[in-house]
Design a protein around this motif. Structure first.
Motif, mmCIF file in Angstrom:
data_model
loop_
_atom_site.group_PDB
_atom_site.id
_atom_site.type_symbol
_atom_site.label_atom_id
_atom_site.label_comp_id
_atom_site.label_asym_id
_atom_site.label_seq_id
_atom_site.Cartn_x
_atom_site.Cartn_y
_atom_site.Cartn_z
ATOM 1 N N PHE A 45 -3.696 3.000 1.946
ATOM 2 C CA PHE A 45 -2.916 3.061 0.618
ATOM 3 C C PHE A 45 -2.044 4.764 1.148
ATOM 4 C CE2 PHE A 45 -0.590 4.112 -3.588
ATOM 5 C CZ PHE A 45 -0.797 2.885 -3.890
ATOM 6 N N LYS A 46 -0.055 4.361 0.799
ATOM 7 C CA LYS A 46 0.429 5.658 1.406
ATOM 8 C C LYS A 46 1.724 4.911 0.285
ATOM 9 C CE LYS A 46 3.441 8.182 3.839
ATOM 10 N NZ LYS A 46 3.361 8.541 4.770
ATOM 11 N N PRO A 47 1.726 6.090 -1.091
ATOM 12 C CA PRO A 47 2.355 5.311 -2.287
ATOM 13 C C PRO A 47 3.794 5.315 -2.446
ATOM 14 C CG PRO A 47 1.163 7.509 -2.533
ATOM 15 C CD PRO A 47 0.780 6.774 -1.764
ATOM 16 N N GLN A 48 4.276 6.045 -1.117
ATOM 17 C CA GLN A 48 6.209 6.609 -0.947
ATOM 18 C C GLN A 48 6.410 7.129 0.035
ATOM 19 O OE1 GLN A 48 8.864 9.032 -3.458
ATOM 20 N NE2 GLN A 48 8.351 10.278 -1.208
ATOM 21 N N ASN A 49 6.609 6.267 1.573
ATOM 22 C CA ASN A 49 7.187 5.857 2.696
ATOM 23 C C ASN A 49 8.172 6.263 2.937
ATOM 24 O OD1 ASN A 49 6.487 6.381 5.348
ATOM 25 N ND2 ASN A 49 5.360 4.601 5.939
ATOM 26 N N MET A 50 9.175 7.300 3.901
ATOM 27 C CA MET A 50 10.214 7.040 4.266
ATOM 28 C C MET A 50 10.634 6.656 5.774
ATOM 29 S SD MET A 50 13.459 10.152 4.036
ATOM 30 C CE MET A 50 13.027 9.825 2.228
ATOM 31 N N SER A 51 10.871 5.164 6.024
ATOM 32 C CA SER A 51 10.706 5.246 6.754
ATOM 33 C C SER A 51 11.663 4.140 7.872
ATOM 34 C CB SER A 51 9.845 5.170 7.814
ATOM 35 O OG SER A 51 9.261 4.630 9.429
ATOM 36 N N ASN A 52 12.414 4.033 8.436
ATOM 37 C CA ASN A 52 13.145 2.819 9.216
ATOM 38 C C ASN A 52 12.282 2.004 10.244
ATOM 39 O OD1 ASN A 52 15.303 2.600 7.526
ATOM 40 N ND2 ASN A 52 16.499 3.883 8.867
ATOM 41 N N ASN A 53 11.094 1.908 10.456
ATOM 42 C CA ASN A 53 10.193 1.221 10.492
ATOM 43 C C ASN A 53 9.028 0.668 10.439
ATOM 44 O OD1 ASN A 53 9.435 1.357 13.701
ATOM 45 N ND2 ASN A 53 7.889 2.682 13.888
ATOM 46 N N ALA A 54 9.657 -0.360 9.354
ATOM 47 C CA ALA A 54 8.783 -1.103 9.106
ATOM 48 C C ALA A 54 8.497 -2.410 9.708
ATOM 49 C CB ALA A 54 9.972 -1.358 8.047
ATOM 50 N N ALA A 55 7.696 -3.095 8.162
ATOM 51 C CA ALA A 55 6.651 -4.550 9.091
ATOM 52 C C ALA A 55 6.627 -5.130 7.927
ATOM 53 C CB ALA A 55 4.993 -4.334 9.207
ATOM 54 N N VAL A 56 6.251 -6.716 8.249
ATOM 55 C CA VAL A 56 6.703 -7.814 7.708
ATOM 56 C C VAL A 56 5.434 -8.000 6.897
ATOM 57 C CG1 VAL A 56 7.356 -9.999 6.638
ATOM 58 C CG2 VAL A 56 9.155 -8.575 7.466
ATOM 59 N N THR A 57 4.647 -8.692 5.914
ATOM 60 C CA THR A 57 3.830 -8.891 5.141
ATOM 61 C C THR A 57 3.364 -10.657 5.355
ATOM 62 O OG1 THR A 57 4.288 -8.981 3.204
ATOM 63 C CG2 THR A 57 3.275 -7.295 3.460
ATOM 64 N N ALA A 58 2.371 -11.667 4.993
ATOM 65 C CA ALA A 58 2.382 -12.421 5.448
ATOM 66 C C ALA A 58 2.758 -13.509 4.464
ATOM 67 C CB ALA A 58 0.858 -12.956 4.966
ATOM 68 N N ASP A 59 3.416 -12.342 3.129
ATOM 69 C CA ASP A 59 4.105 -13.204 2.526
ATOM 70 C C ASP A 59 5.709 -12.551 2.176
ATOM 71 O OD1 ASP A 59 3.852 -10.622 1.021
ATOM 72 O OD2 ASP A 59 3.128 -10.665 -1.208
ATOM 73 N N GLY A 60 6.248 -12.296 3.091
ATOM 74 C CA GLY A 60 7.514 -11.973 3.779
ATOM 75 C C GLY A 60 8.159 -10.765 2.852
ATOM 76 N N GLY A 61 6.940 -9.670 2.346
ATOM 77 C CA GLY A 61 7.519 -7.976 1.623
ATOM 78 C C GLY A 61 7.940 -6.884 3.091
ATOM 79 N N GLU A 62 7.819 -5.879 2.650
ATOM 80 C CA GLU A 62 8.133 -4.504 3.460
ATOM 81 C C GLU A 62 7.094 -3.480 3.454
ATOM 82 O OE1 GLU A 62 11.937 -3.615 5.513
ATOM 83 O OE2 GLU A 62 12.870 -5.045 3.566
ATOM 84 N N ILE A 63 6.466 -2.666 4.479
ATOM 85 C CA ILE A 63 6.201 -2.083 3.927
ATOM 86 C C ILE A 63 6.071 -0.928 5.277
ATOM 87 C CG2 ILE A 63 4.248 -2.812 3.050
ATOM 88 C CD1 ILE A 63 2.331 -2.883 5.497
ATOM 89 N N GLY A 64 5.950 0.320 5.844
ATOM 90 C CA GLY A 64 6.201 1.412 7.083
ATOM 91 C C GLY A 64 5.129 0.623 7.710
ATOM 92 N N ARG A 65 5.494 0.807 8.518
ATOM 93 C CA ARG A 65 4.780 0.163 10.371
ATOM 94 C C ARG A 65 3.920 1.244 9.933
ATOM 95 N NH1 ARG A 65 3.390 -3.498 13.281
ATOM 96 N NH2 ARG A 65 5.686 -3.746 12.888
#
Length: 494
Positions: A45-65
């Motif tokens: 878990f990371k409450p807040q991330n700052m990065s342009n290196n993102a990943a896509v989850t199975a439901d189409g959302g974005e999180i930090g890589r």
């Protein structure tokens, strides 16, 4: 700690750092794999991330890589609830804010500073959701709690630890020097309650015999009252794992016969696309820094993704890379554009709504007969299909705004499983573009792409990542008092 479905609290611990880039993300990934190997259901878990290196989850959302890598460490699919707030810098003073996987808006840094506290309920909601099926949650802070000017409204470090009532352990990096001052200095600037929340510390990236720092560990403990949890020796294979941010980008990798050149644009995004290529033994991957020319002996120039395509197109020209690229193409070289790089290769990029700045239309590099219009809606989807030229399967994800059309789209680079075309190829086949990130992580596609240049692949990428995570877990098991970390995470369980 967070309350689960049965009314009990899930053991959790937060890893904060004495600064940015001290190795928190990698440590959390290794701990996730360590405890997963012990049979625990672990979640990052990371409450807040700052990065342009993102990943896509199975439901189409974005999180930090980085959180996606940590999920691999846990052997679970990534979820938007592992990183509920993702900040994606678009300019020096503005960021796109992603909340629970979805674009929330674009804000100036000062505006976000004033608004971030309002996101705490969403962050806590995600923390609770993420914890429901976990035996242990390992939380990663952002930057450092010593940045006390950011403490009002904080949701990334002590503000979150306090709201979720979490114990904290502190990570310090000895490789950059001044490690005693960094830990003792952090202790000095924190409030008394925050000092008490920190239950221990460890030192990361030690080169040589860790016992040589025994006196240093005792000195830190004497000055802070915090428990020393270990000294983590330098882990050389860390470079084989995806980097958290652009600070992890080096100028070059490998010495293979095939030379792939990447211009490092100012808002480079999803640069983990490059990771499999830099690990290929028969490839030289050269990252060209601003101010340096694109080398004349490149076989392929790869234009990467960008968080600000129009701005990076101007940046590209400001380095005179457009002139270098023209010479490369004239010599018979190949060009590949991914996402923002694909958009740059077209004839024009129109931004009628001013999504990336002032409304207007920018002239593209003109290697593909396509035009892009930036639109407010954003595509964030997992994608799979077939590479047209080689007929091999491809798998990846899309994160982009804008629609691209034009004659060269009649020669798509991919045909997706839903029957839709993706990307474009020039008539001579030497210039290609695609919206699909993550292509080179697939061994079959990467092998087929390299074979076009009479180059053999010598890497099984996902297997390599898995091996390195296991090695990292074993490395941390030897270096840290892991049982003490579990005990600290479980101390407040009711």
């Amino acid at each position: 700690m967070t309350t689960g479905a049965a009314g009990t609290k899930t053991p959790a611990i937060m890893v904060q750092g004495t600064g940015s880039n001290v190795g928190k993300s990698l440590i959390v990934a290794g701990l996730c794999r360590l405890f997963a190997n012990r049979g625990l259901a672990v979640r990052p878990f990371k409450p807040q991330n700052m990065s342009n290196n993102a990943a896509v989850t199975a439901d189409g959302g974005e999180i930090g890589r980085a959180q996606a890598l940590q999920a691999i460490g846990c052997r679970v699919p990534p979820s938007v609830h592992m990183n509920p707030v993702l900040l994606k810098p678009e300019t020096d003073t503005g960021v796109q804010v992603i909340v629970q996987g979805t674009r929330f808006g674009t804000m100036r840094a000062r505006e976000y500073g004033e608004q971030k506290a309002k996101l705490l309920p969403k962050v806590l909601e995600s923390f609770s959701t993420n914890s429901l099926e976990a035996d242990l949650v390992i939380v990663e802070g952002a930057g450092s709690p010593a940045e006390i000017n950011l403490r009002p409204g904080d949701i990334a470090n002590m503000g979150f630890a306090e709201a979720a009532d979490l114990p904290v352990i502190l990570c310090a990096d000895i490789d950059r020097g001044g490690v005693i001052a960094s830990v003792v200095g952090t202790h000095a600037v924190l409030e008394a309650a925050e000092r008490q929340r920190i239950k221990g510390f460890f030192v990361n990236r030690f080169r040589g015999d860790p016992s040589l720092f025994d006196d240093g560990m005792r000195e830190i403990s004497a000055r802070t009252g915090w428990r020393g949890l270990g000294v983590v020796p330098w882990f050389s294979d860390a470079s084989r794992l995806p980097a958290e941010d652009a600070l992890g980008l080096s100028d070059g990798f490998g010495d293979g016969a095939l030379k792939i050149v990447v211009p490092v644009i100012s808002r480079i995004a999803n640069f983990d696309d490059l990771d499999p290529l830099r690990l290929e033994p028969h490839v030289t991957l050269q990252l060209v820094q601003p101010g340096d020319p694109l080398p004349g002996d490149a076989d392929v120039v790869l234009l990467p993704g960008s968080k600000s395509t129009v701005g990076d197109l101007a940046f590209f020209r400001a380095q005179s890379w457009d002139i270098d690229l023209k010479a490369h193409h004239r010599r018979g070289g190949h060009i590949l554009g991914v996402c923002g790089g694909y958009q740059m290769l077209g004839r024009t990029i129109a931004d009628p709504d001013g999504i990336e700045g002032e409304p207007g239309t920018a002239e593209g590099l003109g290697y593909l007969d396509v035009e892009t219009v930036l639109t407010p809606d954003k595509s964030t989807v997992a994608a799979s299909g077939t590479h047209v030229a080689s007929s091999v399967p491809v798998k990846g994800y899309e994160i982009h705004i804008g629609r691209t059309v034009g004659p060269d789209c009649a020669r798509p680079m991919m045909i997706l499983d839903n029957g839709q075309p993706d990307g474009a190829v020039s008539a001579d086949g030497r210039v290609s573009g695609t919206y699909m990130h993550g292509l080179f992580a697939g061994d079959t596609f990467r092998s087929a792409y390299l074979a076009r240049f009479e180059t053999r692949s010598g890497l099984t990428y996902e297997t390599d990542i898995d091996r390195v995570l296991d090695d990292l877990a074993n490395h941390l098991e030897r270096a840290l008092d892991v049982d003490a970390i579990v005990a600290l995470a479980s101390a407040n369980k009711s």
